[in-house]
Design an enzyme around this catalytic site. Structure first.
Site, PDB file in Angstrom:
ATOM      1  N   ASN A  17      34.134  39.761  24.009  1.00  0.00           N
ATOM      2  CA  ASN A  17      34.791  38.652  24.691  1.00  0.00           C
ATOM      3  C   ASN A  17      33.823  37.777  25.483  1.00  0.00           C
ATOM      4  O   ASN A  17      34.140  36.624  25.778  1.00  0.00           O
ATOM      5  CB  ASN A  17      35.857  39.219  25.632  1.00  0.00           C
ATOM      6  CG  ASN A  17      36.447  38.167  26.538  1.00  0.00           C
ATOM      7  OD1 ASN A  17      37.231  37.330  26.108  1.00  0.00           O
ATOM      8  ND2 ASN A  17      36.055  38.188  27.807  1.00  0.00           N
ATOM      9  N   THR A  76      28.240  40.010  34.169  1.00  0.00           N
ATOM     10  CA  THR A  76      26.870  39.569  34.385  1.00  0.00           C
ATOM     11  C   THR A  76      26.629  39.027  35.790  1.00  0.00           C
ATOM     12  O   THR A  76      25.720  39.483  36.482  1.00  0.00           O
ATOM     13  CB  THR A  76      26.476  38.480  33.360  1.00  0.00           C
ATOM     14  OG1 THR A  76      26.676  38.978  32.046  1.00  0.00           O
ATOM     15  CG2 THR A  76      25.010  38.083  33.524  1.00  0.00           C
ATOM     16  N   SER A 125      37.219  30.993  18.452  1.00  0.00           N
ATOM     17  CA  SER A 125      37.872  29.813  19.021  1.00  0.00           C
ATOM     18  C   SER A 125      38.256  28.839  17.918  1.00  0.00           C
ATOM     19  O   SER A 125      37.570  28.756  16.887  1.00  0.00           O
ATOM     20  CB  SER A 125      36.916  29.117  19.996  1.00  0.00           C
ATOM     21  OG  SER A 125      37.358  27.811  20.311  1.00  0.00           O
ATOM     22  N   LYS A 171      30.904  30.096  17.571  1.00  0.00           N
ATOM     23  CA  LYS A 171      32.189  30.699  17.230  1.00  0.00           C
ATOM     24  C   LYS A 171      32.381  30.777  15.713  1.00  0.00           C
ATOM     25  O   LYS A 171      32.975  31.740  15.208  1.00  0.00           O
ATOM     26  CB  LYS A 171      33.323  29.920  17.891  1.00  0.00           C
ATOM     27  CG  LYS A 171      33.309  30.006  19.412  1.00  0.00           C
ATOM     28  CD  LYS A 171      33.392  31.455  19.880  1.00  0.00           C
ATOM     29  CE  LYS A 171      33.362  31.614  21.369  1.00  0.00           C
ATOM     30  NZ  LYS A 171      33.493  33.014  21.806  1.00  0.00           N
ATOM     31  N   THR A 199      35.681  41.116  33.281  1.00  0.00           N
ATOM     32  CA  THR A 199      36.133  41.068  34.672  1.00  0.00           C
ATOM     33  C   THR A 199      36.778  39.748  35.064  1.00  0.00           C
ATOM     34  O   THR A 199      37.302  39.635  36.175  1.00  0.00           O
ATOM     35  CB  THR A 199      34.962  41.334  35.640  1.00  0.00           C
ATOM     36  OG1 THR A 199      33.960  40.314  35.473  1.00  0.00           O
ATOM     37  CG2 THR A 199      34.350  42.702  35.386  1.00  0.00           C
ATOM     38  N   ARG A 200      36.754  38.750  34.176  1.00  0.00           N
ATOM     39  CA  ARG A 200      37.331  37.446  34.516  1.00  0.00           C
ATOM     40  C   ARG A 200      38.130  36.902  33.336  1.00  0.00           C
ATOM     41  O   ARG A 200      37.874  37.236  32.184  1.00  0.00           O
ATOM     42  CB  ARG A 200      36.230  36.433  34.870  1.00  0.00           C
ATOM     43  CG  ARG A 200      35.491  36.722  36.148  1.00  0.00           C
ATOM     44  CD  ARG A 200      34.594  35.552  36.532  1.00  0.00           C
ATOM     45  NE  ARG A 200      33.485  35.390  35.610  1.00  0.00           N
ATOM     46  CZ  ARG A 200      32.712  34.310  35.559  1.00  0.00           C
ATOM     47  NH1 ARG A 200      32.958  33.282  36.330  1.00  0.00           N
ATOM     48  NH2 ARG A 200      31.705  34.247  34.717  1.00  0.00           N
ATOM     49  N   GLY A 218      32.351  40.859  29.054  1.00  0.00           N
ATOM     50  CA  GLY A 218      32.925  39.801  29.877  1.00  0.00           C
ATOM     51  C   GLY A 218      34.294  40.206  30.381  1.00  0.00           C
ATOM     52  O   GLY A 218      35.227  39.404  30.412  1.00  0.00           O
ATOM     53  N   TYR A 267      28.905  25.428  21.046  1.00  0.00           N
ATOM     54  CA  TYR A 267      30.008  26.385  21.162  1.00  0.00           C
ATOM     55  C   TYR A 267      30.683  26.594  19.804  1.00  0.00           C
ATOM     56  O   TYR A 267      30.938  27.731  19.390  1.00  0.00           O
ATOM     57  CB  TYR A 267      31.014  25.862  22.190  1.00  0.00           C
ATOM     58  CG  TYR A 267      32.110  26.835  22.552  1.00  0.00           C
ATOM     59  CD1 TYR A 267      31.846  27.922  23.372  1.00  0.00           C
ATOM     60  CD2 TYR A 267      33.414  26.658  22.092  1.00  0.00           C
ATOM     61  CE1 TYR A 267      32.853  28.816  23.735  1.00  0.00           C
ATOM     62  CE2 TYR A 267      34.424  27.547  22.438  1.00  0.00           C
ATOM     63  CZ  TYR A 267      34.139  28.618  23.258  1.00  0.00           C
ATOM     64  OH  TYR A 267      35.129  29.502  23.607  1.00  0.00           O
TER      65      TYR A 267
END
Length: 249
Positions: free
Chosen positions: A94, A41, A146, A163, A18-19, A16, A159
């Site tokens: 990530n 992705t 998180s 985590k 690129t953002r 992950g 979520y």
């Protein structure tokens, strides 16, 4: 503070990458001398923008489009890294998604999607990374978890479970590979100004901000600084723990 060039000669993988936080991680490793393989992705524009920004790093960034839940794709990716002359020293798991909904109305698809990306994807990438790192007896693996894993925020059962699962995975893996000088840790960012929370209603954002003693959300760069430390050679005795970077949440 991590010294300039601290990761020169090293290769890092950022899922992950690129953002949001992942983009900050990728740029931070590049700025400190590493060669970086960043996975992504779906967002072609973000990947292209990162490639443009990273042009100044003279070819040290490679972008790879695949789904971390796809085991054959993960295996192909790591097989392609066997050509790295000194192997891979760093993996930051990530990649992550949210599909918020209260438990009573949460569909099984939303449950599975979040567990698959956040937890199963982390497992598959870590499994392959360990196999690559063990022969060289060195490595740094970080799972991006998180505070939701501990606090269980409303509407985030899937979520939070994913985590919390990352923390359990990290603890077991840290015991398994520590003797080979491979450290495994979690980094737990609080609310960070990224696309992941951009869709939260303004009143919810305000309530979350009130929970933070520092009175603000964090920045991706602040999280990247913490990740650099966990992945540095100087963090050789930090293993099996969770570093919380959340402004005192």
């Amino acid at each position: 503070m991590i010294a300039p060039g601290a990761f020169a000669g090293q290769t890092a993988v950022v899922t992950g990458g690129t953002r949001g936080i992942g983009r900050a991680l990728t740029l931070a490793f590049l700025e400190h001398g590493a060669r970086v393989h960043a996975t992504w992705t779906g967002n072609e524009a973000a990947a292209a923008a990162l490639a443009d920004e990273a042009a100044r790093f003279e070819g040290r960034l490679a972008l790879h489009r695949f789904d971390v839940t796809d085991e054959p794709a993960v295996e192909r990716f790591w097989a392609g890294l066997e050509s790295e002359p000194d192997g891979v020293q760093v993996l930051v798991n990530n990649a992550g998604i949210r599909r918020d909904q209260i438990v009573g109305t949460m569909g099984s698809d939303a449950w599975r999607a979040v567990l698959d990306v956040n937890l199963t994807g982390s497992f598959l990438m870590a499994k392959a990374a360990v196999r690559a790192m063990l022969p060289r007896k060195y490595g740094r693996i970080v799972f991006m978890t998180s505070p939701s894993s501990l606090h269980g925020f409303q509407g985030q059962a899937n979520y939070a479970a994913s985590k919390a699962g990352q923390i359990g995975l990290m603890r077991s893996l840290a015991r398994e590979v520590g003797k080979r000088k491979i450290t495994v840790n979690c980094l737990s960012p609080g609310f960070v100004e990224t696309e992941l929370i951009a869709d939260l209603p303004e009143d919810v954002r305000a309530e979350h901000k009130k929970m933070v003693p520092l009175g603000r959300f964090g920045t991706p760069a602040e999280i990247a600084h913490a990740a650099l430390f966990l992945c540095s050679r100087e963090a050789s005795y930090v293993n099996g723990t969770t570093l919380e970077v959340h402004g005192g949440l």
